[in-house]
Design a protein around this motif. Sequence first.
Motif, PDB file in Angstrom:
ATOM      1  N   SER A 119       2.559  12.966 -21.593  1.00 17.78           N
ATOM      2  CA  SER A 119       3.383  12.821 -20.562  1.00 17.78           C
ATOM      3  C   SER A 119       2.910  13.880 -19.356  1.00 17.78           C
ATOM      4  O   SER A 119       2.795  14.972 -19.773  1.00 17.78           O
ATOM      5  N   PRO A 120       2.949  13.417 -18.067  1.00 20.26           N
ATOM      6  CA  PRO A 120       3.273  12.263 -17.696  1.00 20.26           C
ATOM      7  C   PRO A 120       1.755  11.489 -17.836  1.00 20.26           C
ATOM      8  O   PRO A 120       0.967  12.031 -17.721  1.00 20.26           O
ATOM      9  N   THR A 121       1.945  10.050 -17.320  1.00 17.15           N
ATOM     10  CA  THR A 121       0.700   9.264 -17.059  1.00 17.15           C
ATOM     11  C   THR A 121      -0.208   9.755 -16.000  1.00 17.15           C
ATOM     12  O   THR A 121      -1.314   9.881 -16.146  1.00 17.15           O
ATOM     13  N   HIS A 122       0.666   9.911 -14.841  1.00 18.73           N
ATOM     14  CA  HIS A 122      -0.140  10.167 -13.512  1.00 18.73           C
ATOM     15  C   HIS A 122       0.784  11.387 -12.790  1.00 18.73           C
ATOM     16  O   HIS A 122       1.742  11.730 -13.036  1.00 18.73           O
ATOM     17  N   LEU A 123      -0.139  12.518 -12.282  1.00 15.34           N
ATOM     18  CA  LEU A 123       0.554  13.414 -11.488  1.00 15.34           C
ATOM     19  C   LEU A 123      -0.292  13.715 -10.273  1.00 15.34           C
ATOM     20  O   LEU A 123      -1.543  13.877 -10.174  1.00 15.34           O
ATOM     21  N   ILE A 124       0.428  14.038  -9.146  1.00 10.00           N
ATOM     22  CA  ILE A 124      -0.051  14.548  -7.912  1.00 10.00           C
ATOM     23  C   ILE A 124       0.325  15.869  -7.460  1.00 10.00           C
ATOM     24  O   ILE A 124       1.634  15.892  -7.601  1.00 10.00           O
ATOM     25  N   LYS A 125      -0.258  16.790  -7.263  1.00 12.22           N
ATOM     26  CA  LYS A 125      -0.170  18.025  -7.133  1.00 12.22           C
ATOM     27  C   LYS A 125      -1.097  18.517  -5.909  1.00 12.22           C
ATOM     28  O   LYS A 125      -1.946  18.026  -5.391  1.00 12.22           O
ATOM     29  N   THR A 126      -0.401  19.667  -5.306  1.00 16.25           N
ATOM     30  CA  THR A 126      -1.179  20.334  -4.064  1.00 16.25           C
ATOM     31  C   THR A 126      -1.795  21.626  -4.505  1.00 16.25           C
ATOM     32  O   THR A 126      -1.183  22.108  -5.414  1.00 16.25           O
ATOM     33  N   ARG A 127      -2.769  21.976  -3.859  1.00 16.46           N
ATOM     34  CA  ARG A 127      -3.542  22.944  -4.138  1.00 16.46           C
ATOM     35  C   ARG A 127      -2.605  24.109  -4.234  1.00 16.46           C
ATOM     36  O   ARG A 127      -1.980  24.551  -3.195  1.00 16.46           O
ATOM     37  N   GLY A 128      -2.790  25.183  -5.281  1.00 15.24           N
ATOM     38  CA  GLY A 128      -2.155  26.295  -5.430  1.00 15.24           C
ATOM     39  C   GLY A 128      -0.711  26.131  -6.114  1.00 15.24           C
ATOM     40  O   GLY A 128      -0.116  27.085  -6.802  1.00 15.24           O
ATOM     41  N   GLN A 129      -0.323  24.987  -6.508  1.00 18.40           N
ATOM     42  CA  GLN A 129       0.875  24.617  -7.401  1.00 18.40           C
ATOM     43  C   GLN A 129       0.415  24.815  -8.706  1.00 18.40           C
ATOM     44  O   GLN A 129      -0.656  25.133  -9.226  1.00 18.40           O
ATOM     45  N   GLN A 130       1.372  24.726  -9.499  1.00 16.70           N
ATOM     46  CA  GLN A 130       1.313  24.913 -11.058  1.00 16.70           C
ATOM     47  C   GLN A 130       1.761  23.400 -11.764  1.00 16.70           C
ATOM     48  O   GLN A 130       2.691  22.753 -11.058  1.00 16.70           O
ATOM     49  N   VAL A 131       1.169  23.160 -12.906  1.00 15.49           N
ATOM     50  CA  VAL A 131       1.348  21.740 -13.431  1.00 15.49           C
ATOM     51  C   VAL A 131       1.598  22.104 -14.835  1.00 15.49           C
ATOM     52  O   VAL A 131       0.958  23.141 -15.753  1.00 15.49           O
ATOM     53  N   THR A 132       2.360  21.307 -15.565  1.00 14.80           N
ATOM     54  CA  THR A 132       2.344  21.355 -17.104  1.00 14.80           C
ATOM     55  C   THR A 132       2.311  20.009 -17.509  1.00 14.80           C
ATOM     56  O   THR A 132       2.985  19.025 -17.175  1.00 14.80           O
ATOM     57  N   LEU A 133       1.532  19.812 -18.505  1.00 16.36           N
ATOM     58  CA  LEU A 133       1.265  18.390 -19.277  1.00 16.36           C
ATOM     59  C   LEU A 133       1.718  18.547 -20.723  1.00 16.36           C
ATOM     60  O   LEU A 133       1.499  19.599 -21.280  1.00 16.36           O
ATOM     61  N   ARG A 134       2.125  17.492 -21.318  1.00 15.53           N
ATOM     62  CA  ARG A 134       2.696  17.635 -22.529  1.00 15.53           C
ATOM     63  C   ARG A 134       1.976  16.393 -23.373  1.00 15.53           C
ATOM     64  O   ARG A 134       1.548  15.516 -23.116  1.00 15.53           O
ATOM     65  N   CYS A 135       2.038  16.765 -24.814  1.00 13.00           N
ATOM     66  CA  CYS A 135       1.313  16.063 -25.624  1.00 13.00           C
ATOM     67  C   CYS A 135       2.355  16.129 -26.942  1.00 13.00           C
ATOM     68  O   CYS A 135       2.490  17.242 -27.728  1.00 13.00           O
ATOM     69  N   SER A 136       2.502  14.990 -27.763  1.00 11.75           N
ATOM     70  CA  SER A 136       2.971  14.938 -28.965  1.00 11.75           C
ATOM     71  C   SER A 136       1.878  14.489 -29.933  1.00 11.75           C
ATOM     72  O   SER A 136       1.375  13.334 -29.732  1.00 11.75           O
ATOM     73  N   GLN A 185     -10.810  13.453 -34.661  1.00 13.26           N
ATOM     74  CA  GLN A 185      -9.534  13.804 -33.723  1.00 13.26           C
ATOM     75  C   GLN A 185      -9.209  12.405 -33.320  1.00 13.26           C
ATOM     76  O   GLN A 185      -9.866  11.539 -32.847  1.00 13.26           O
ATOM     77  N   TYR A 186      -7.732  12.290 -32.929  1.00 11.83           N
ATOM     78  CA  TYR A 186      -7.073  11.298 -32.393  1.00 11.83           C
ATOM     79  C   TYR A 186      -6.582  11.438 -31.205  1.00 11.83           C
ATOM     80  O   TYR A 186      -5.840  12.484 -30.862  1.00 11.83           O
ATOM     81  N   PHE A 187      -7.010  10.629 -30.060  1.00  7.60           N
ATOM     82  CA  PHE A 187      -6.741  10.842 -28.677  1.00  7.60           C
ATOM     83  C   PHE A 187      -5.443  10.152 -28.258  1.00  7.60           C
ATOM     84  O   PHE A 187      -5.438   9.095 -28.451  1.00  7.60           O
ATOM     85  N   GLY A 188      -4.754  10.966 -27.110  1.00  9.87           N
ATOM     86  CA  GLY A 188      -3.922  10.277 -26.425  1.00  9.87           C
ATOM     87  C   GLY A 188      -4.462   9.629 -25.266  1.00  9.87           C
ATOM     88  O   GLY A 188      -5.773   9.566 -24.986  1.00  9.87           O
ATOM     89  N   PRO A 189      -3.715   8.794 -24.422  1.00  8.02           N
ATOM     90  CA  PRO A 189      -4.293   8.009 -23.402  1.00  8.02           C
ATOM     91  C   PRO A 189      -4.571   8.880 -21.966  1.00  8.02           C
ATOM     92  O   PRO A 189      -5.184   8.492 -21.128  1.00  8.02           O
ATOM     93  N   GLY A 190      -4.042  10.217 -22.184  1.00  7.87           N
ATOM     94  CA  GLY A 190      -4.510  11.046 -21.034  1.00  7.87           C
ATOM     95  C   GLY A 190      -3.418  11.069 -19.847  1.00  7.87           C
ATOM     96  O   GLY A 190      -2.760  10.368 -19.850  1.00  7.87           O
ATOM     97  N   THR A 191      -3.533  11.969 -19.195  1.00 12.63           N
ATOM     98  CA  THR A 191      -2.649  12.351 -18.072  1.00 12.63           C
ATOM     99  C   THR A 191      -3.622  12.480 -16.841  1.00 12.63           C
ATOM    100  O   THR A 191      -4.570  13.452 -16.792  1.00 12.63           O
ATOM    101  N   ARG A 192      -3.471  11.457 -15.962  1.00 12.09           N
ATOM    102  CA  ARG A 192      -4.248  11.678 -14.572  1.00 12.09           C
ATOM    103  C   ARG A 192      -3.880  12.738 -13.779  1.00 12.09           C
ATOM    104  O   ARG A 192      -2.877  12.558 -12.959  1.00 12.09           O
ATOM    105  N   LEU A 193      -4.617  13.844 -13.442  1.00  8.44           N
ATOM    106  CA  LEU A 193      -4.121  14.722 -12.437  1.00  8.44           C
ATOM    107  C   LEU A 193      -4.958  14.705 -11.282  1.00  8.44           C
ATOM    108  O   LEU A 193      -5.973  14.802 -11.209  1.00  8.44           O
ATOM    109  N   THR A 194      -4.037  14.652 -10.092  1.00  7.17           N
ATOM    110  CA  THR A 194      -4.936  14.496  -8.696  1.00  7.17           C
ATOM    111  C   THR A 194      -4.383  15.931  -8.147  1.00  7.17           C
ATOM    112  O   THR A 194      -3.099  15.928  -7.966  1.00  7.17           O
ATOM    113  N   VAL A 195      -5.336  16.724  -7.397  1.00  8.83           N
ATOM    114  CA  VAL A 195      -4.786  17.821  -6.794  1.00  8.83           C
ATOM    115  C   VAL A 195      -5.403  17.440  -5.301  1.00  8.83           C
ATOM    116  O   VAL A 195      -6.690  17.333  -4.982  1.00  8.83           O
ATOM    117  N   THR A 196      -4.315  17.538  -4.260  1.00 10.18           N
ATOM    118  CA  THR A 196      -4.579  17.432  -2.908  1.00 10.18           C
ATOM    119  C   THR A 196      -4.657  18.542  -2.127  1.00 10.18           C
ATOM    120  O   THR A 196      -4.132  19.484  -2.632  1.00 10.18           O
TER     121      THR A 196
END
Lengths: 115, 114
Positions: free
Chosen positions: B7-24, B103-114
């Motif tokens: 989680s999350p599935t998709h994420l849009i962030k701006t340059r210079g910001q910070q992001v946290t992605l999670r995995c179970s 290894q078993y993979f998750g569906p991924g988080t698509r990160l877009t940085v604008t």
Amino acid sequence: AQSVAQPEDQVNVAEGNPLTVKCTYSVSGNPYLFWYVQYPNRGLQFLLKYITGDNLVKGSYGFEAEFNKSQTSFHLKKPSALVSDSALYFCAVRDSWVNFNKFYFGSGTKLNVKP
Amino acid sequence: DAGVTQSPTHLIKTRGQQVTLRCSPKSGHDTVSWYQQALGQGPQFIFQYYEEEERQRGNFPDRFSGHQFPNYSSELNVNALLLGDSALYLCASSRGTGTSGEQYFGPGTRLTVT
């Protein structure tokens, strides 16, 4: 360093025909080789692996792969392709015992199976 | 039996910001690896966590950091985001280290940085 190469960006095959997706590897030591498939907007799904033993490895969905040490290849094969096999295929090698937890992936081959 | 979830599935962030992605991880798995998959490329290894410690690291800058919790779930943090960080981030789980398992993979988080 370990690496794999997938020389074909795309493979086109007609449904019912045999398919081959090529992979060559470069490793120091014994290779631990894997094939994964990725469908659109999905993660990677494990197909099969070669660790040791028989050079012909059978995996999921009717896929198999042939390990050839002399040619350093690990080609993915299927006797009769299905339209539903259309996806992105990745070959991967696991690193040596020193860095055993790293996987190195190829650039991927898009398989198109036409009806 | 739940597989690897992200989680999350998709994420849009701006340059210079910070992001946290999670995995179970998948049930029964205790090892989590993170990969970055840029468009049209294969996944690239970022790092792996086992027993709440980073065990191996790929060729990524220190802006990429992670954490593993006692329940084996994991976070990937990226600081000072760059446009080039736009990618699909994949989490993979496995059982133990030093084994020959897949290894078993998750569906991924698509990160877009604008």
